[in-house]
Design a protein around this motif. Structure first.
Motif, PDB file in Angstrom:
ATOM      1  N   ARG A 133       0.830  -1.199   0.000  1.00 41.72           N
ATOM      2  CA  ARG A 133       0.000   0.000   0.000  1.00 41.72           C
ATOM      3  C   ARG A 133       0.869   1.256   0.000  1.00 41.72           C
ATOM      4  NH1 ARG A 133      -4.999  -1.523  -1.672  1.00 41.72           N
ATOM      5  NH2 ARG A 133      -5.824  -3.224  -0.381  1.00 41.72           N
ATOM      6  N   THR A 134       0.377   2.309  -0.643  1.00 41.99           N
ATOM      7  CA  THR A 134       1.113   3.565  -0.719  1.00 41.99           C
ATOM      8  C   THR A 134       0.849   4.422   0.513  1.00 41.99           C
ATOM      9  OG1 THR A 134      -0.676   4.753  -1.834  1.00 41.99           O
ATOM     10  CG2 THR A 134       0.883   3.536  -3.227  1.00 41.99           C
ATOM     11  N   ARG A 135       1.667   5.436   0.680  1.00 44.80           N
ATOM     12  CA  ARG A 135       1.474   6.380   1.779  1.00 44.80           C
ATOM     13  C   ARG A 135       0.137   7.095   1.629  1.00 44.80           C
ATOM     14  NH1 ARG A 135       2.114  11.784   2.574  1.00 44.80           N
ATOM     15  NH2 ARG A 135       2.678  12.473   4.678  1.00 44.80           N
ATOM     16  N   VAL A 136      -0.245   7.416   0.397  1.00 46.52           N
ATOM     17  CA  VAL A 136      -1.520   8.096   0.156  1.00 46.52           C
ATOM     18  C   VAL A 136      -2.681   7.225   0.630  1.00 46.52           C
ATOM     19  CG1 VAL A 136      -3.097   8.965  -1.632  1.00 46.52           C
ATOM     20  CG2 VAL A 136      -0.637   9.466  -1.758  1.00 46.52           C
ATOM     21  N   TYR A 137      -2.593   5.931   0.362  1.00 46.09           N
ATOM     22  CA  TYR A 137      -3.653   5.007   0.790  1.00 46.09           C
ATOM     23  C   TYR A 137      -3.741   4.977   2.314  1.00 46.09           C
ATOM     24  CZ  TYR A 137      -6.008   0.586   1.807  1.00 46.09           C
ATOM     25  OH  TYR A 137      -6.865  -0.359   2.318  1.00 46.09           O
ATOM     26  N   ILE A 138      -2.594   4.906   2.984  1.00 50.01           N
ATOM     27  CA  ILE A 138      -2.580   4.818   4.448  1.00 50.01           C
ATOM     28  C   ILE A 138      -3.152   6.086   5.067  1.00 50.01           C
ATOM     29  CG2 ILE A 138      -1.116   4.672   6.484  1.00 50.01           C
ATOM     30  CD1 ILE A 138      -1.543   2.032   4.991  1.00 50.01           C
ATOM     31  N   SER A 154     -15.326  15.750   9.393  1.00 47.66           N
ATOM     32  CA  SER A 154     -13.975  16.232   9.686  1.00 47.66           C
ATOM     33  C   SER A 154     -12.918  15.610   8.782  1.00 47.66           C
ATOM     34  CB  SER A 154     -13.622  15.937  11.150  1.00 47.66           C
ATOM     35  OG  SER A 154     -13.684  14.539  11.408  1.00 47.66           O
ATOM     36  N   TYR A 155     -13.336  14.762   7.848  1.00 51.66           N
ATOM     37  CA  TYR A 155     -12.374  14.029   7.019  1.00 51.66           C
ATOM     38  C   TYR A 155     -11.402  14.966   6.293  1.00 51.66           C
ATOM     39  CZ  TYR A 155     -10.535  11.526   2.974  1.00 51.66           C
ATOM     40  OH  TYR A 155      -9.707  11.013   2.021  1.00 51.66           O
ATOM     41  N   SER A 156     -11.910  15.997   5.657  1.00 52.55           N
ATOM     42  CA  SER A 156     -11.048  16.897   4.871  1.00 52.55           C
ATOM     43  C   SER A 156     -10.012  17.584   5.748  1.00 52.55           C
ATOM     44  CB  SER A 156     -11.893  17.946   4.137  1.00 52.55           C
ATOM     45  OG  SER A 156     -12.741  17.332   3.185  1.00 52.55           O
ATOM     46  N   ALA A 157     -10.435  18.016   6.935  1.00 53.25           N
ATOM     47  CA  ALA A 157      -9.505  18.691   7.838  1.00 53.25           C
ATOM     48  C   ALA A 157      -8.431  17.719   8.326  1.00 53.25           C
ATOM     49  CB  ALA A 157     -10.263  19.276   9.021  1.00 53.25           C
ATOM     50  N   ILE A 158      -8.839  16.478   8.581  1.00 50.14           N
ATOM     51  CA  ILE A 158      -7.862  15.475   9.022  1.00 50.14           C
ATOM     52  C   ILE A 158      -6.881  15.170   7.909  1.00 50.14           C
ATOM     53  CG2 ILE A 158      -7.576  13.090   9.799  1.00 50.14           C
ATOM     54  CD1 ILE A 158     -10.469  13.372  10.965  1.00 50.14           C
ATOM     55  N   LYS A 159      -7.388  14.965   6.707  1.00 52.82           N
ATOM     56  CA  LYS A 159      -6.524  14.662   5.568  1.00 52.82           C
ATOM     57  C   LYS A 159      -5.545  15.810   5.306  1.00 52.82           C
ATOM     58  CE  LYS A 159      -5.379  11.852   2.199  1.00 52.82           C
ATOM     59  NZ  LYS A 159      -6.256  11.629   1.027  1.00 52.82           N
ATOM     60  N   SER A 160      -6.016  17.038   5.451  1.00 49.49           N
ATOM     61  CA  SER A 160      -5.132  18.191   5.267  1.00 49.49           C
ATOM     62  C   SER A 160      -4.043  18.225   6.330  1.00 49.49           C
ATOM     63  CB  SER A 160      -5.944  19.490   5.322  1.00 49.49           C
ATOM     64  OG  SER A 160      -6.869  19.564   4.260  1.00 49.49           O
ATOM     65  N   GLY A 161      -4.378  17.695   7.511  1.00 50.86           N
ATOM     66  CA  GLY A 161      -3.400  17.688   8.593  1.00 50.86           C
ATOM     67  C   GLY A 161      -2.142  16.911   8.259  1.00 50.86           C
ATOM     68  N   PHE A 162      -2.272  15.910   7.388  1.00 52.71           N
ATOM     69  CA  PHE A 162      -1.102  15.125   7.002  1.00 52.71           C
ATOM     70  C   PHE A 162      -0.168  15.918   6.082  1.00 52.71           C
ATOM     71  CE2 PHE A 162      -3.751  11.518   8.338  1.00 52.71           C
ATOM     72  CZ  PHE A 162      -2.823  10.796   9.070  1.00 52.71           C
ATOM     73  N   ASN A 163      -0.619  17.049   5.578  1.00 52.41           N
ATOM     74  CA  ASN A 163       0.222  17.927   4.762  1.00 52.41           C
ATOM     75  C   ASN A 163       0.665  19.172   5.532  1.00 52.41           C
ATOM     76  OD1 ASN A 163      -0.001  16.317   2.374  1.00 52.41           O
ATOM     77  ND2 ASN A 163      -2.056  17.143   2.062  1.00 52.41           N
ATOM     78  N   ASP A 164       0.345  19.203   6.820  1.00 47.67           N
ATOM     79  CA  ASP A 164       0.675  20.347   7.664  1.00 47.67           C
ATOM     80  C   ASP A 164       2.010  20.075   8.366  1.00 47.67           C
ATOM     81  OD1 ASP A 164       0.882  22.363   9.538  1.00 47.67           O
ATOM     82  OD2 ASP A 164      -1.173  22.184  10.263  1.00 47.67           O
ATOM     83  N   SER A 165       2.965  20.942   8.160  1.00 49.87           N
ATOM     84  CA  SER A 165       4.295  20.729   8.742  1.00 49.87           C
ATOM     85  C   SER A 165       4.261  20.748  10.270  1.00 49.87           C
ATOM     86  CB  SER A 165       5.271  21.794   8.236  1.00 49.87           C
ATOM     87  OG  SER A 165       4.841  23.093   8.606  1.00 49.87           O
ATOM     88  N   GLN A 166       3.267  21.419  10.853  1.00 48.97           N
ATOM     89  CA  GLN A 166       3.198  21.498  12.307  1.00 48.97           C
ATOM     90  C   GLN A 166       2.882  20.128  12.930  1.00 48.97           C
ATOM     91  OE1 GLN A 166       0.474  24.624  13.389  1.00 48.97           O
ATOM     92  NE2 GLN A 166       1.948  26.232  12.923  1.00 48.97           N
ATOM     93  N   THR A 167       2.023  19.361  12.279  1.00 52.30           N
ATOM     94  CA  THR A 167       1.722  18.036  12.815  1.00 52.30           C
ATOM     95  C   THR A 167       2.914  17.103  12.627  1.00 52.30           C
ATOM     96  OG1 THR A 167       0.746  17.139  10.768  1.00 52.30           O
ATOM     97  CG2 THR A 167      -0.706  18.369  12.240  1.00 52.30           C
ATOM     98  N   ASP A 168       3.650  17.304  11.566  1.00 50.57           N
ATOM     99  CA  ASP A 168       4.872  16.514  11.360  1.00 50.57           C
ATOM    100  C   ASP A 168       5.889  16.836  12.444  1.00 50.57           C
ATOM    101  OD1 ASP A 168       6.634  14.767   9.832  1.00 50.57           O
ATOM    102  OD2 ASP A 168       7.709  16.592   9.289  1.00 50.57           O
ATOM    103  N   THR A 169       6.044  18.120  12.744  1.00 56.70           N
ATOM    104  CA  THR A 169       6.972  18.538  13.788  1.00 56.70           C
ATOM    105  C   THR A 169       6.556  17.986  15.144  1.00 56.70           C
ATOM    106  OG1 THR A 169       7.538  20.593  12.610  1.00 56.70           O
ATOM    107  CG2 THR A 169       7.952  20.529  14.992  1.00 56.70           C
ATOM    108  N   ALA A 170       5.260  18.027  15.436  1.00 47.82           N
ATOM    109  CA  ALA A 170       4.764  17.533  16.724  1.00 47.82           C
ATOM    110  C   ALA A 170       5.054  16.046  16.890  1.00 47.82           C
ATOM    111  CB  ALA A 170       3.267  17.800  16.849  1.00 47.82           C
TER     112      ALA A 170
END
Length: 220
Positions: A133-138, A154-170
């Motif tokens: 499976r790809t990262r996009v699928y996961i 809330s799906y769209s907001a959650i999905k956008s969170g995976f492209n947010d550098s702040q969540t990556d940093t956290a």
């Protein structure tokens, strides 16, 4: 738990990296790392338990029900902070830990329900089932799962969170924090700042009672 020697070297190199880069200190988070159970102050209880969990770790999954049972028994006398700690030999661990940070940002009350959903559905995402499976699928699957906890729509907001550098940093800070405390596997527990022996194993409800009861009696 798995591959403790290799993981020790990974954590050791992380800690050494902190020393070598002392002149350029790692960013200090705005608040103490981790998610407080129940939403109250982390310091409200006489006893503080810190648990390092990997949402894709079977031992973390098995350790949660007895710990939760103990927390419900002790109520306000015991506090819990869960620190997400992704193990590199569990597929999709980092993405699941990042999802917890995303959910916590959108709706703090959803963090523990999402952790429980990851534990419940763990076998669908743990290692072999997702090898091709790809990262996009996961991230799409985790966004759908998180929507159940965060709330409908809330799906769209959650999905956008995976492209947010702040969540990556956290999520990165959570991992580095665990390394700085000497965490080498999950589950890993600290009680009032002191690490418990035999990390990587689930503790039963009666074991938690034997650990916590004497501490509370000392406060009387």
């Amino acid at each position: 738990m798995g591959e403790p020697v290799a993981f020790f070297l990974l954590c050791f190199s992380c800690v050494i990296g902190f020393s070598e880069l002392s002149a350029a200190q790692s960013p200090i988070p705005a608040r103490y790392d981790g998610f407080v159970f129940g939403g109250d102050s982390a310091w409200k209880g006489s006893v503080m338990v810190e648990a390092f969990f990997d949402p894709m770790c079977p031992d973390s999954r098995d350790s949660w029900p007895p710990l939760k049972q103990a927390l419900l028994f002790y109520q306000s006398r015991v506090s819990l902070i869960v620190h997400p700690f992704p193990l590199p030999y569990h597929s999709n661990s980092y993405a699941s830990c990042r999802a917890l940070h995303i959910a916590n940002t959108l709706n703090a009350a959803s963090t523990y329900p999402l952790l429980e959903l990851f534990f419940k559905n763990q076998e669908a995402y743990y290692n072999y089932p997702t090898y091709n499976r790809t990262r996009v699928y996961i991230t799409d699957e985790f966004s759908k799962l998180a929507e159940e906890a965060v709330g409908k729509g809330s799906y769209s907001a959650i999905k956008s969170g995976f492209n947010d550098s702040q969540t990556d940093t956290a999520a990165r800070i959570s991992f580095k924090y665990g390394c700085s405390r000497g965490v080498m596997g999950t589950p890993y527990f600290f009680v009032n700042g002191i690490p418990l022996p035999d990390y990587g194993s689930a503790l039963g409800y009666n074991k938690w009672r034997r650990i916590i009861d004497p501490l509370l009696k000392m406060k009387q």
